[in-house]
Design an enzyme around this catalytic site. Structure first.
Site, PDB file in Angstrom:
ATOM      1  CG  HIS A  12       5.890   2.415  -5.622  1.00  0.00           C
ATOM      2  ND1 HIS A  12       4.797   3.162  -5.250  1.00  0.00           N
ATOM      3  CD2 HIS A  12       6.547   2.146  -4.462  1.00  0.00           C
ATOM      4  CE1 HIS A  12       4.787   3.353  -3.955  1.00  0.00           C
ATOM      5  NE2 HIS A  12       5.857   2.748  -3.455  1.00  0.00           N
ATOM      6  CG  HIS A  59       9.111   6.470  -1.231  1.00  0.00           C
ATOM      7  ND1 HIS A  59       8.389   6.666  -2.390  1.00  0.00           N
ATOM      8  CD2 HIS A  59       8.826   5.211  -0.811  1.00  0.00           C
ATOM      9  CE1 HIS A  59       7.702   5.567  -2.676  1.00  0.00           C
ATOM     10  NE2 HIS A  59       7.950   4.673  -1.732  1.00  0.00           N
ATOM     11  CG  HIS A 193       8.257  -3.897   0.681  1.00  0.00           C
ATOM     12  ND1 HIS A 193       6.918  -3.640   0.510  1.00  0.00           N
ATOM     13  CD2 HIS A 193       8.879  -2.693   0.554  1.00  0.00           C
ATOM     14  CE1 HIS A 193       6.722  -2.353   0.290  1.00  0.00           C
ATOM     15  NE2 HIS A 193       7.892  -1.753   0.328  1.00  0.00           N
ATOM     16  CD  GLU A 240       5.050   1.352  -0.192  1.00  0.00           C
ATOM     17  OE1 GLU A 240       5.981   2.171  -0.061  1.00  0.00           O
ATOM     18  OE2 GLU A 240       5.074   0.425  -1.030  1.00  0.00           O
TER      19      GLU A 240
END
Length: 282
Positions: A12, A59, A193, A240
């Site tokens: 996302h 977030h 990431h 995540e």
């Protein structure tokens, strides 16, 4: 009886939403990534669910460090779009499914999941970017949505085993709903990431691809992967991926792989995407 007919997993990346909103999807940098979702859009047009339970993380857009629930479900009729610092994305509000959401939330709490109930919620790119990847830029989203927010932002975070068990509990809850509904469960976030520090930009393609293989074929083992491994191998934001375990748990013991896509890079993230269906559901 309501039924879970498919599971979707996808990254996302916030910059993906910007590319959609600014009409940049055909630029040289972005075109290969968006092309990887062409099949998915066609498939989704033919398999649009009545309701999508979208597992995502906020977030620090709606929630903050003051309040960060481990698991939180939106029960409202609709959900507005968060302002993430540059104004809300120019996309339609997300329409909820309060009757099913209330049933699922009650079932999960009865199953001893301490779920936070949200009657007001704004959703950020963690939920809206997957919608854009699967549906493009419609005037109205073609499915109703139950947002399920998971804390993967600050310590302590739920274990992979707890997430996998939550997915199984969602499956039971949906199957017990007295209504003829086609339901999908989406797990979002990842893949490898890291957005800060000395390892910013970290991508671990072999680890990512193995994770997708294990998610399909061996999730019972994958659920015990420790958070430290996610951090070491997939970067500080790689955790995540525990949200994909919720999706996988909701599909049952065996699945069929409909589609797989992997692309590097999108911003500084490895993009992973799967479409799975419960074994024998076709």
């Amino acid at each position: 009886m309501a039924r879970i007919t498919a599971g979707i997993s996808t990254s996302h990346v916030p910059a993906v939403g910007v590319a959609v909103d600014m009409g940049r999807t055909e630029e040289d940098y972005w075109k290969p990534m968006f092309a990887g979702y062409d099949f998915s859009k066609k498939w989704m047009a033919e398999n649009t669910p009545d309701v999508a339970i979208i597992v995502y993380n906020d977030h620090a857009s709606y929630f903050g460090m003051e309040i960060m629930p481990t698991f939180a479900m939106g029960l409202a009729n609709s959900f507005e779009i968060c302002d993430e610092g540059y104004g809300p994305r120019p996309i339609p509000p997300v329409m909820g499914a309060p009757e099913l959401a209330t049933h699922v939330a009650g079932s999960l709490i009865t199953d001893d999941f301490d779920l936070t109930i949200l009657n007001v919620l704004e959703v950020d790119h963690g939920l809206t970017v997957p919608l854009s990847l699967m549906f493009g830029a419609p005037d109205k989203w073609p499915t109703r949505v139950i947002p399920l927010a998971v804390n993967v932002v600050m310590n302590p975070q739920p274990s992979g085993a707890r997430c996998f068990a939550l997915g199984k509990a969602i499956r039971r809850a949906v199957q017990q709903f007295d209504g003829d509904l086609d339901v999908q469960v989406w797990g979002t976030g990842g893949m490898s990431h890291q957005i800060q520090g000395a390892r910013a930009g970290l991508i671990n393609e072999p680890w990512d691809r193995k994770f997708m293989d294990d998610l399909i074929n061996d999730p019972e083992v994958l659920q015990y992967k420790p958070h430290l491994e996610y951090m070491i191998e997939a970067g500080s934001e790689g955790v995540e991926l525990i949200m994909w375990l919720i999706m996988r748990g909701a599909l049952g013991p065996e699945v069929d792989e409909v589609y797989r896509f992997y692309h590097v890079p999108a911003s500084n993230t490895a993009v992973g995407h799967l479409i799975l269906t419960p074994k024998g559901s076709e």
